[in-house]
Scaffold this motif. Structure first.
Motif, PDB file in Angstrom:
ATOM      1  N   THR A   6      72.770  31.659 -25.906  1.00 39.30           N
ATOM      2  CA  THR A   6      71.888  32.550 -25.125  1.00 39.30           C
ATOM      3  C   THR A   6      71.855  31.932 -23.661  1.00 39.30           C
ATOM      4  OG1 THR A   6      70.575  32.640 -27.102  1.00 39.30           O
ATOM      5  CG2 THR A   6      69.708  33.552 -25.243  1.00 39.30           C
ATOM      6  N   GLU A   8      69.743  32.564 -20.325  1.00 36.56           N
ATOM      7  CA  GLU A   8      68.426  32.833 -19.988  1.00 36.56           C
ATOM      8  C   GLU A   8      68.274  32.689 -18.367  1.00 36.56           C
ATOM      9  OE1 GLU A   8      65.619  31.676 -23.912  1.00 36.56           O
ATOM     10  OE2 GLU A   8      65.461  30.375 -22.125  1.00 36.56           O
ATOM     11  N   ASP A   9      68.333  33.848 -17.701  1.00 34.35           N
ATOM     12  CA  ASP A   9      68.116  33.706 -16.384  1.00 34.35           C
ATOM     13  C   ASP A   9      69.066  32.883 -15.498  1.00 34.35           C
ATOM     14  OD1 ASP A   9      66.383  35.984 -16.379  1.00 34.35           O
ATOM     15  OD2 ASP A   9      64.553  34.524 -16.542  1.00 34.35           O
ATOM     16  N   ARG A  22      70.677  35.417 -11.996  1.00 33.54           N
ATOM     17  CA  ARG A  22      69.656  35.562 -13.182  1.00 33.54           C
ATOM     18  C   ARG A  22      70.498  36.529 -14.448  1.00 33.54           C
ATOM     19  NH1 ARG A  22      64.504  34.322 -11.725  1.00 33.54           N
ATOM     20  NH2 ARG A  22      63.719  36.267 -13.322  1.00 33.54           N
ATOM     21  N   SER A  24      71.164  37.353 -18.071  1.00 36.51           N
ATOM     22  CA  SER A  24      70.597  36.930 -19.256  1.00 36.51           C
ATOM     23  C   SER A  24      71.256  37.920 -20.277  1.00 36.51           C
ATOM     24  CB  SER A  24      69.136  37.169 -19.479  1.00 36.51           C
ATOM     25  OG  SER A  24      68.414  36.725 -18.573  1.00 36.51           O
ATOM     26  N   SER A  26      72.826  37.319 -24.728  1.00 36.92           N
ATOM     27  CA  SER A  26      73.121  36.465 -25.897  1.00 36.92           C
ATOM     28  C   SER A  26      74.171  36.828 -26.879  1.00 36.92           C
ATOM     29  CB  SER A  26      71.603  36.173 -26.864  1.00 36.92           C
ATOM     30  OG  SER A  26      71.582  37.629 -27.400  1.00 36.92           O
ATOM     31  N   GLY A  59      67.738  28.373 -14.539  1.00 39.07           N
ATOM     32  CA  GLY A  59      68.106  29.107 -15.733  1.00 39.07           C
ATOM     33  C   GLY A  59      68.484  28.131 -16.638  1.00 39.07           C
ATOM     34  N   ASN A  65      69.265  26.885 -30.844  1.00 41.10           N
ATOM     35  CA  ASN A  65      67.904  26.843 -30.254  1.00 41.10           C
ATOM     36  C   ASN A  65      67.940  25.543 -29.207  1.00 41.10           C
ATOM     37  OD1 ASN A  65      67.511  25.125 -32.320  1.00 41.10           O
ATOM     38  ND2 ASN A  65      66.288  26.510 -33.260  1.00 41.10           N
TER      39      ASN A  65
END
Lengths: 259, 357
Positions: A6, A8-9, A22, A24, A26, A59, A65
């Motif tokens: 993933t 993220e930004d 930025r 984003s 996944s 980011g 995770n």
């Protein structure tokens, strides 16, 4: 399906300026995703960030995770392999000697290759159909053969996710189709694929998802049908896309190219 | 000493099936060649010591004639052992630097050790001609210090933003080395006994093994005993570095640390060779090249082959250097350039395979 990787930004700047702004998106587990965008738009940078070789300016990137920055290099190497655009090897290293290097993350400082390493090497060469080239010298191979050896090197790492940077670059259309078939068969073997692709006509039927990055547009992710639309591509590439009907493609793209 | 390394490397190498030639027999042959070279070197010289008397001395404890004994133990043997160590050091240094720079043209002095060594040697010659420590003259010690210091300076200069570019390293090495070797001229002017110092320096620059003390041989031997196993660890890393820095990094290799380690170990080899034999060219270029033709490019296989070949090669060349114009002696560096240069060119022409990028 849960996400394997993933962004993220994620932003990234070189001294010359911002490359990613930025971003984003996944990659789902089991996905086969194409990365498209204009030259110099940050595709290679994005792949290098995904492989943990570059750290985002801001980011974060998650593997499962866990933040990528919290993982040790070897832990990342067991999960993700990046097949670069160029791989130049000095001296007359053979194909097998090169593929063997893919086991480096699994070896101790002095330990030799074990049976399980041998197995991974053989399998990587089999999947990419380079077993017959094993004793050939790498820098004497053709472009298509080198491409397959590079992928074998990545596969010897036994990654879950294989990142491919322009795998069809500089290949004739026959070798391009070979490579697309290889990507399909790797995907059916359970390897997740994330490939920067230049030739948009090769995407439908092989990739289930497309990420579009462009300096002129915000990042978009969707199915090939959603992303490969001429108005969207025209804005992203600042040029109307070529019509596939004029290209006389005899290739076996199962779904119509939705331009 | 080399035998230990061979075993050390051969043991871990067994997993690889990519061999062009099996490592064991090749090493055995090379070790035999080295032994023959040493025996030949013992018997040849201005004073001939027949093989039978040496054999009689060792096997039947029948003592040698006193003059033969002195020549053998205090003159010839230390020199032969020194030649073997210098040959092995230069060749392994060449191998390490060629691997690091991914270029078959790199030699042991490539990142500037020779310039610092020349300056160090001339300072020693002019200012401290009589000083010595453990058998090493001030000239040798300052040459050693000079080459190590130069490499440290070159490395610091080439380091930009936490990494070193290989090309920058090469250019900085060339520039610093040239600067230092020319600045040795100013030191020479200070020499009151101008002509004499110049002649000593010249013989040192041309590469000459001379007759080392046993303490010198022992100290250098000890250093090599540490540096050779360390190079085995680095040799494996060199195979991965052949894929390029970024790929090696992806595979978990700490590229910058490995690079520093290779520079330190390679420079140590070069400095050790300089302290015993002055500047001897071509060995470090030819031997790894020759070994690569026979053994393929795997650095782990090349390491023992290179060390043994280098040792045998320099023992033979040095024997030739002290016999061909006996009783006067040719600097081995000059002979090496005369033999090694054409031989290298011949290899270059004969090699059908290119080196790639």
């Amino acid at each position: 399906m849960s996400a394997f990787l993933t962004f993220e930004d994620v932003s990234f700047s070189f001294a010359q300026g911002k490359v990613l702004d930025r971003a984003s998106f996944s990659l789902a587990q089991g996905s086969c995703t194409a990365l498209i965008g204009p030259n110099g738009g940050g595709k290679t940078t994005l792949l290098r960030i995904a492989a943990g070789l570059l750290t985002p300016t801001s980011g974060r990137v998650l593997l499962g995770n866990q933040p990528l920055v919290s993982l040790r290099r070897l832990e990342i190497a067991h999960e993700v392999a990046l097949v670069p655009q160029q791989l130049e090897v000095p001296f007359s290293f053979t194909v097998e000697q090169i593929v063997e290097q893919g086991r480096t993350p699994y070896l101790s400082l002095l330990g030799g290759l074990k049976a399980q390493d041998r197995c991974a090497i053989e399998r990587a060469m089999e999947l990419t159909d380079v077993t017959s080239l094993r004793h050939r010298v790498y820098h004497e191979l053709s472009g298509g053969e080198r491409q397959r050896v590079k992928i074998a090197l990545g596969l010897a790492q036994e990654p879950k996710l294989l990142l491919l940077d322009e795998p069809t670059q500089n290949l004739d259309f026959g070798r391009q189709m070979d490579l697309i078939n290889l990507i399909r068969s790797l995907h059916s073997e359970g390897i997740y694929i994330f490939a920067a692709m230049h030739d948009l006509t090769l995407i439908p039927g092989t990739f289930s998802s497309v990420v579009l990055i462009s300096p002129f547009e915000r990042l978009r992710q969707g199915s090939p049908e959603e992303i490969l639309k001429s108005d969207l591509l025209e804005r992203a590439f600042r040029c109307p896309p070529p019509r596939p009907s004029t290209l006389q493609h005899g290739v076996s793209t199962p779904s119509e190219f939705a331009l | 000493m080399e035998a230990e390394i061979v075993q050390f490397v051969a043991g871990e190498e067994s997993g690889s099936s990519s061999a062009r030639l099996p490592l064991g027999p090749v090493i055995a042959v090379l070790a035999a060649v080295l032994v023959i070279a040493i025996v030949l070197a013992i018997t040849c010289g201005a004073v001939r010591i027949p093989l039978e008397s040496i054999e009689a001395c060792f096997l039947h404890s029948r003592p040698l004639a006193p003059d033969q004994r002195t020549i053998l133990l205090d003159v010839r043997l230390p020199r032969i052992v020194a030649a073997a160590m210098v040959g092995a050091s230069l060749s392994v240094a060449g191998l390490l630097f060629q691997g690091l720079f991914r270029n078959p043209l790199a030699d042991p002095y490539v990142i500037g050790s020779s310039g610092g060594a020349v300056l160090g040697a001339s300072v020693g010659m002019v200012l401290l001609p009589q000083v010595s420590w453990m058998g090493f003259s001030a000239i040798a010690l300052l040459a050693f210090a000079g080459s190590v210091a130069t490499i440290a300076i070159v490395y610091i200069l080439a380091r930009v933003g936490g990494t070193t570019q290989v090309v920058t390293l090469l250019l900085a090495g060339f520039a610093v080395s040239t600067m230092l070797s020319y600045s040795s001229y100013f030191v020479e002017i200070l020499d009151r006994d101008y002509g004499m110092g110049l002649r000593v320096l010249a013989s040192w620059l041309h590469g000459s093994i001379g007759v080392p003390r046993w303490t010198q041989v022992g100290v250098v031997g000890l250093l090599l005993l540490i540096a050779l196993p360390a190079s085995a660890v680095l040799a494996r890393r060199l195979n991965t570095l052949a894929l390029g820095d970024e790929y090696a990094q992806q595979l978990g290799v700490k590229v910058e640390s490995v690079r520093i380690a290779i520079i330190i170990v390679g420079s140590l080899f070069a400095a050790v060779a300089v302290s015993l034999g002055g500047l001897i060219g071509f060995v470090g270029l030819i031997v790894p090249h020759l070994a690569r033709l026979v053994m393929g490019p795997d650095h782990l296989r090349l390491l023992p082959a290179t060390a043994l070949t280098g040792a045998a090669f320099l023992v033979l060349t040095d024997t030739l250097a002290r016999t061909v114009m006996a009783p006067s002696e040719l600097p081995v560096g000059i002979l090496m350039a005369l033999i090694g240069g054409p031989f290298f060119l011949y290899l270059l022409r004969r090699t059908k395979r290119g080196y790639g990028a």
